[in-house]
Write an enzyme that holds these catalytic residues in place. Structure first.
Site, PDB file in Angstrom:
ATOM      1  N   GLY A 192       0.866  -1.190   0.000  1.00  9.24           N
ATOM      2  CA  GLY A 192       0.000   0.000   0.000  1.00  9.24           C
ATOM      3  C   GLY A 192       0.899   1.235   0.000  1.00  9.24           C
ATOM      4  O   GLY A 192       2.028   1.204  -0.499  1.00  9.24           O
ATOM      5  N   THR A 236       7.876  -1.386  10.767  1.00 14.67           N
ATOM      6  CA  THR A 236       7.391  -0.011  10.990  1.00 14.67           C
ATOM      7  C   THR A 236       5.866   0.000  10.875  1.00 14.67           C
ATOM      8  O   THR A 236       5.266   1.053  10.679  1.00 14.67           O
ATOM      9  CB  THR A 236       7.989   0.967   9.939  1.00 14.67           C
ATOM     10  OG1 THR A 236       7.705   0.446   8.635  1.00 14.67           O
ATOM     11  CG2 THR A 236       9.476   1.159  10.118  1.00 14.67           C
ATOM     12  N   ALA A 237       5.260  -1.202  10.962  1.00 12.80           N
ATOM     13  CA  ALA A 237       3.810  -1.310  10.746  1.00 12.80           C
ATOM     14  C   ALA A 237       3.070  -1.306  12.088  1.00 12.80           C
ATOM     15  O   ALA A 237       2.752  -0.237  12.621  1.00 12.80           O
ATOM     16  CB  ALA A 237       3.507  -2.563   9.932  1.00 12.80           C
ATOM     17  N   ARG A 238       2.836  -2.480  12.636  1.00 16.24           N
ATOM     18  CA  ARG A 238       2.191  -2.586  13.944  1.00 16.24           C
ATOM     19  C   ARG A 238       2.923  -3.654  14.760  1.00 16.24           C
ATOM     20  O   ARG A 238       3.230  -4.732  14.262  1.00 16.24           O
ATOM     21  CB  ARG A 238       0.711  -2.964  13.800  1.00 16.24           C
ATOM     22  CG  ARG A 238      -0.184  -1.786  13.437  1.00 16.24           C
ATOM     23  CD  ARG A 238      -0.254  -0.753  14.560  1.00 16.24           C
ATOM     24  NE  ARG A 238      -1.057   0.414  14.251  1.00 16.24           N
ATOM     25  CZ  ARG A 238      -0.586   1.535  13.694  1.00 16.24           C
ATOM     26  NH1 ARG A 238       0.690   1.630  13.351  1.00 16.24           N
ATOM     27  NH2 ARG A 238      -1.382   2.567  13.487  1.00 16.24           N
ATOM     28  N   GLU A 296       3.499  -1.151  23.843  1.00 13.75           N
ATOM     29  CA  GLU A 296       4.257   0.094  23.772  1.00 13.75           C
ATOM     30  C   GLU A 296       4.083   0.907  25.050  1.00 13.75           C
ATOM     31  O   GLU A 296       3.103   0.739  25.764  1.00 13.75           O
ATOM     32  CB  GLU A 296       3.831   0.894  22.541  1.00 13.75           C
ATOM     33  CG  GLU A 296       4.170   0.115  21.262  1.00 13.75           C
ATOM     34  CD  GLU A 296       3.775   0.809  19.971  1.00 13.75           C
ATOM     35  OE1 GLU A 296       3.214   1.914  20.021  1.00 13.75           O
ATOM     36  OE2 GLU A 296       4.040   0.228  18.904  1.00 13.75           O
ATOM     37  N   HIS A 334       7.842   4.191  18.014  1.00 15.46           N
ATOM     38  CA  HIS A 334       6.673   4.396  17.151  1.00 15.46           C
ATOM     39  C   HIS A 334       6.659   5.818  16.566  1.00 15.46           C
ATOM     40  O   HIS A 334       5.683   6.550  16.709  1.00 15.46           O
ATOM     41  CB  HIS A 334       5.380   4.108  17.927  1.00 15.46           C
ATOM     42  CG  HIS A 334       4.199   3.865  17.032  1.00 15.46           C
ATOM     43  ND1 HIS A 334       3.130   3.097  17.385  1.00 15.46           N
ATOM     44  CD2 HIS A 334       3.907   4.316  15.783  1.00 15.46           C
ATOM     45  CE1 HIS A 334       2.234   3.084  16.412  1.00 15.46           C
ATOM     46  NE2 HIS A 334       2.691   3.826  15.415  1.00 15.46           N
ATOM     47  N   ALA A 337       8.092   6.277  13.219  1.00 14.36           N
ATOM     48  CA  ALA A 337       8.432   6.202  11.790  1.00 14.36           C
ATOM     49  C   ALA A 337       7.569   7.150  10.955  1.00 14.36           C
ATOM     50  O   ALA A 337       8.041   7.783  10.021  1.00 14.36           O
ATOM     51  CB  ALA A 337       8.291   4.770  11.284  1.00 14.36           C
TER      52      ALA A 337
HETATM   53  O1  3PG Z   1      -0.782   4.622  11.729  1.00 11.89           O
HETATM   54  C1  3PG Z   1       0.014   5.564  11.631  1.00 11.89           C
HETATM   55  O2  3PG Z   1      -0.118   6.467  10.796  1.00 11.89           O
HETATM   56  C2  3PG Z   1       1.207   5.609  12.532  1.00 11.89           C
HETATM   57  O3  3PG Z   1       1.364   4.438  13.236  1.00 11.89           O
HETATM   58  C3  3PG Z   1       1.215   6.825  13.430  1.00 11.89           C
HETATM   59  O4  3PG Z   1       0.241   6.751  14.403  1.00 11.89           O
HETATM   60  P1  3PG Z   1       0.045   7.936  15.486  1.00 11.89           P
HETATM   61  O5  3PG Z   1      -1.288   8.484  15.215  1.00 11.89           O
HETATM   62  O6  3PG Z   1       0.138   7.305  16.819  1.00 11.89           O
HETATM   63  O7  3PG Z   1       1.140   8.937  15.283  1.00 11.89           O
END
Ligand code: 3PG
Length: 311
Positions: free
Chosen positions: A150, A228-230, A259, A284, A286
């Site tokens: 994506g 860098t996803a979940r 987290e 978290h 990225a």
């Molecule tokens: O899903 C997202 O765009 C990122 O993980 C950032 O999430 P956030 O709203 O906690 O900054």
């Protein structure tokens, strides 16, 4: 009914400016608690959230006038999407606003891991000068496997062009996406050929815990892993096990199963994680840069305008 938006997290003011130009009134409450938000949500037609606010069935049932939810970010795992859609609530997110941030963060993590930046830096500060132990790998000629093609996966692939790598990608929900930057392959090919594995998939019941001992066991080559996803997509203990077995050469984790402190520090795997020099951690961030802060707001405001809910 008023056309108003309750904003329950920190966003760039450009959203408010543009939403008000469309005819909405915004109530900016970035420090509101979930309980306080729940107590007033029925007065609003719009809600703007980031990831800390959970929009569950109770919230949606309480929000009797809600027509849309804006998510200033990409991940929608904190929203009960099916229930919201069933209630006719429009859902807007903004992956276009932070995909460059995520792509660059993943590149940075990968280069740092392949060249032991964090470990070497810590060693020198501790008075140790180790050249051989810090010999690195080059990206050139490697195969980078991307899962999830994506906005985030594509951004990472685009930013890899120039590194002379072979980029392959798998996306369960998309086909025919091969482009200038990545070649579409099956999951089997990702597992067989990757030297680097980068995850760009959402958290769903299906992806939860997907990267576990068994999944990592099947990789044919030792890999560098990027998440860098979940966090909940990857079992942290499995990463530690695979590093011990030499199946993972390094892991860049911007997200973790759990987290924030103190709860992170209480996890059984946390002390091993902390001591492991082959793991690079970021909190978290990225997708959260000074640049994406504004872009997320701009993208959401444009999408809200395109909804044309107001005359
Ligand atoms: O899903 C997202 O765009 C990122 O993980 C950032 O999430 P956030 O709203 O906690 O900054």
């Amino acid at each position: 009914m008023k056309n108003n938006i309750l904003i329950v997290d920190d966003i760039h003011p450009i959203f408010i400016e543009q939403a008000e130009a469309l005819g909405y009134t915004c109530n900016y409450q970035p420090d509101i608690t979930p309980a306080e938000a729940l107590s007033i949500i029925s007065q609003y037609t719009g809600l703007l959230i980031r990831s800390k606010f959970q929009v569950d069935k109770t919230t949606l049932d309480t929000a009797t006038n809600l027509r849309f939810i804006c998510r200033a970010g990409a991940g929608m795992d904190n929203i009960d999407e099916d229930y919201a859609i069933k209630k006719g609530i429009h859902l807007l997110n903004a992956p276009e606003g932070n995909s460059d941030a995520v792509g660059e963060h993943a590149i940075g993590m990968l280069l740092a891991l392949m060249n032991n930046f964090n470990r070497a830096d810590a060693e020198i500060r501790a008075g140790e000068w180790k050249r051989e132990a810090n010999r690195g790998f080059e990206l050139k000629g490697k195969t980078v496997g991307i899962i999830g093609y994506g906005h985030m996966g594509r951004s990472f692939a685009r930013k890899l062009s120039g590194f002379e790598v072979n980029v392959i990608a798998y996306d369960k929900y998309r086909t025919g996406f091969s482009d200038h930057y990545a070649r579409e392959v099956s999951m089997e090919e990702i597992v067989k050929h990757s030297d680097v594995l980068s995850l760009h998939i959402p958290l769903t019941p299906e992806t939860k815990g997907m990267v576990d001992d068994e999944y990592l066991f099947h990789f044919k080559k030792p890999i560098f892993l990027l998440n860098t996803a979940r966090g909940k997509v990857v079992k942290t203990q499995a990463v530690l096990n695979a590093i011990k077995q030499g199946k993972i050469l390094g892991a860049g984790l911007d997200v973790l199963e759990v987290e924030k402190f103190p709860v992170l520090g209480e996890q059984p795997w946390f002390s091993d994680l902390k001591q492991n020099g082959k793991i690079l951690l970021t909190p978290h961030v990225a997708g959260w840069t000074f640049d994406s802060y504004r872009k997320l707001s701009e993208v959401l405001a444009q999408k809200l305008a395109a909804l044309k809910l107001l005359p």
